[in-house]
Design an enzyme around this catalytic site. Structure first.
Site, PDB file in Angstrom:
ATOM      1  CE  LYS A  85       3.984 -10.955  39.988  1.00  0.00           C
ATOM      2  NZ  LYS A  85       5.182 -10.656  39.239  1.00  0.00           N
TER       3      LYS A  85
HETATM    4  C1  LIG Z   1       5.842 -10.508  37.801  1.00  0.00           C
HETATM    5  C2  LIG Z   1       6.498 -11.549  36.981  1.00  0.00           C
HETATM    6  C3  LIG Z   1       7.825 -11.436  36.534  1.00  0.00           C
HETATM    7  C4  LIG Z   1       8.611 -10.168  36.621  1.00  0.00           C
HETATM    8  O1  LIG Z   1       8.736  -9.619  37.848  1.00  0.00           O
HETATM    9  P1  LIG Z   1       8.976  -8.033  37.978  1.00  0.00           P
HETATM   10  O2  LIG Z   1       9.338  -7.883  39.411  1.00  0.00           O
HETATM   11  O3  LIG Z   1       7.698  -7.360  37.618  1.00  0.00           O
HETATM   12  O4  LIG Z   1      10.091  -7.670  37.080  1.00  0.00           O
HETATM   13  C5  LIG Z   1       8.406 -12.513  35.915  1.00  0.00           C
HETATM   14  N1  LIG Z   1       7.733 -13.652  35.707  1.00  0.00           N
HETATM   15  C6  LIG Z   1       6.452 -13.796  36.074  1.00  0.00           C
HETATM   16  C7  LIG Z   1       5.766 -15.097  35.818  1.00  0.00           C
HETATM   17  C8  LIG Z   1       5.788 -12.742  36.700  1.00  0.00           C
HETATM   18  O5  LIG Z   1       4.497 -12.883  37.026  1.00  0.00           O
END
Ligand SMILES: *Cc1c(COP(=O)(O)O)cnc(C)c1O
Length: 393
Positions: free
Chosen positions: A189
């Site tokens: 991210k």
């Molecule tokens: C990465 C992601 C999540 C979940 O986040 P985590 O920190 O991996 O639990 C939820 N929604 C979207 C669209 C994502 O890309």
């Protein structure tokens, strides 16, 4: 014109932007003697709340944990429905299922891949208890349109802002727009702590509820109980979870947050270079760079749609061919309603959400991360053109 050989080194689709400052922050934390939730997490929350324009920010172990707590804080459970996009990571939907509620989908806009406000209205019933728009790739959803439909019916909005740290909608930061917003700090991210997440809200009662559920349902966390002059007593008000972020992670988060705008600007500049380099390739469709309203795009992903009808390979074949060019790609996402569990449990079938399915069959994420060079972007664009040429019908 002869095609060039593949790159000599593999270019991954993503790589975290971690530097010496993050390393030092972690080492300082380790040396401090306090590594679980404590002063660094407090600082990360305060800075994040200020950055996102929210009264409260609550750090958690992941975006998924954040969405779990958001649903529970709103009291959502069996008998309730939650409307979201089929074009999301499966956890957005899994967590609705896991609290015993029913996930309901509304189809996406073909250009932004965001929840289509016009389709949203038709998905609401008297049992709808929340709407979860997903800011796909970091391009904010039309939150005024979605918010208007939600408030008309008194339904709270939980934004899935996993892709949208640093994004803004009509000059307002994502994190300040709805009842609850959930961010992810997973390794790929825009802001990462390895794993982690943040919930923002202006609602003090919801924040208190989330704080309680985040740490065993007890009144105070261990930092508060070990402070000078603090009593050792605690009381369990409700059985809670173990979703608190550690200070080791928050130490990284504080540094990453200070760099976020610069990192996102770098993403945007690389994305613009892709848009120029790939303009005019008829077999691929480029991602939306904006919407019909002012946004600051976080450019979490640079996704293309491969026109499988004009090529001799499908999307997976395209990704394999890119790998032979030594370029990694990603798949974000396969439409959730067509995953086995959701087909079996709710009887979803191809044709139910045609826009999401069109995207699901064609989408490929090209490499995009702040540490990429301009030459990397050019190499990816050349490889895309080479693969397209080699597989033209
Ligand atoms: C990465 C992601 C999540 C979940 O986040 P985590 O920190 O991996 O639990 C939820 N929604 C979207 C669209 C994502 O890309």
């Amino acid at each position: 014109m002869s095609d060039r050989a593949a790159r000599l080194t593999f270019l991954p689709f993503s790589r975290p932007a971690l530097g010496e400052e993050e390393v030092r922050a972690v080492v300082d934390c380790l040396r401090s003697g306090w590594i679980t939730t404590g002063p660094r997490t407090r600082e990360f929350e305060e800075r994040f709340a200020a950055y996102a324009g929210a009264r409260h920010a609550l750090a958690v172990t992941s975006g998924t944990a954040g969405e779990h707590l958001a649903l529970l804080a709103l009291g959502i459970g069996p008998g309730d429905e939650v409307v979201t996009s089929p074009m999301t990571w499966t956890s957005t939907v899994n967590i609705v299922e896991l609290v015993g509620a029913r996930p309901v989908f509304a189809d996406i806009e073909p250009d932004t891949h965001n929840l289509d406000p016009a389709k949203l209205r038709g998905a609401l019933t008297e049992r709808t208890r929340a709407i979860i728009p997903v800011h796909f790739a970091g391009l904010p959803c039309d939150m005024d349109a979605i918010g208007a439909i939600a408030s008309e019916r008194g339904i709270p909005v939980i934004e899935d802002a996993a892709h949208a740290a640093g994004a803004a909608y009509r000059e307002r930061p994502v994190g300040s727009l709805s009842r609850l917003t959930v961010f992810s700090f997973h390794a790929i991210k825009n802001l990462t702590t390895g794993e982690g997440g943040m919930i923002t809200t202006d609602d003090g009662a919801l924040a208190d509820r989330i704080r309680l559920l985040r740490f065993h349902g007890i009144t105070r966390d261990s930092w508060q109980r070990q402070g000078a002059g603090a009593g050792a007593a605690y009381d369990v008000l409700v059985p809670g979870f173990k979703y608190n972020l550690t200070d080791i992670q928050s130490a990284i988060g504080v540094v990453q947050l200070a760099r976020l705008d610069a990192l996102n600007e770098r993403r945007e500049s690389l994305a613009r270079r892709y848009l120029d380099a790939l303009a005019g390739v008829e077999e691929i469709r480029l991602p939306a760079a904006g919407a019909g309203y002012p946004v600051r795009h976080a450019w979490h992903l640079f996704t293309i749609l491969v026109d499988v009808d004009r090529l001799t390979v499908d999307r997976f074949g395209f990704m394999e061919a890119m790998k032979r060019e030594n370029i990694g790609t990603g798949l974000h996402f396969l439409a959730v309603h067509l995953q086995s569990h959701y087909r079996t449990r709710y009887g979803y079938a191809p044709g139910d959400f045609p826009e999401a399915e069109r995207v699901s069959e064609r989408i490929v994420s090209l490499p995009l991360f702040p540490g990429m060079t301009e030459a990397d972007v050019d190499a990816v664009a050349r490889a895309v053109k080479k693969v397209v040429r080699a597989h033209r019908r």
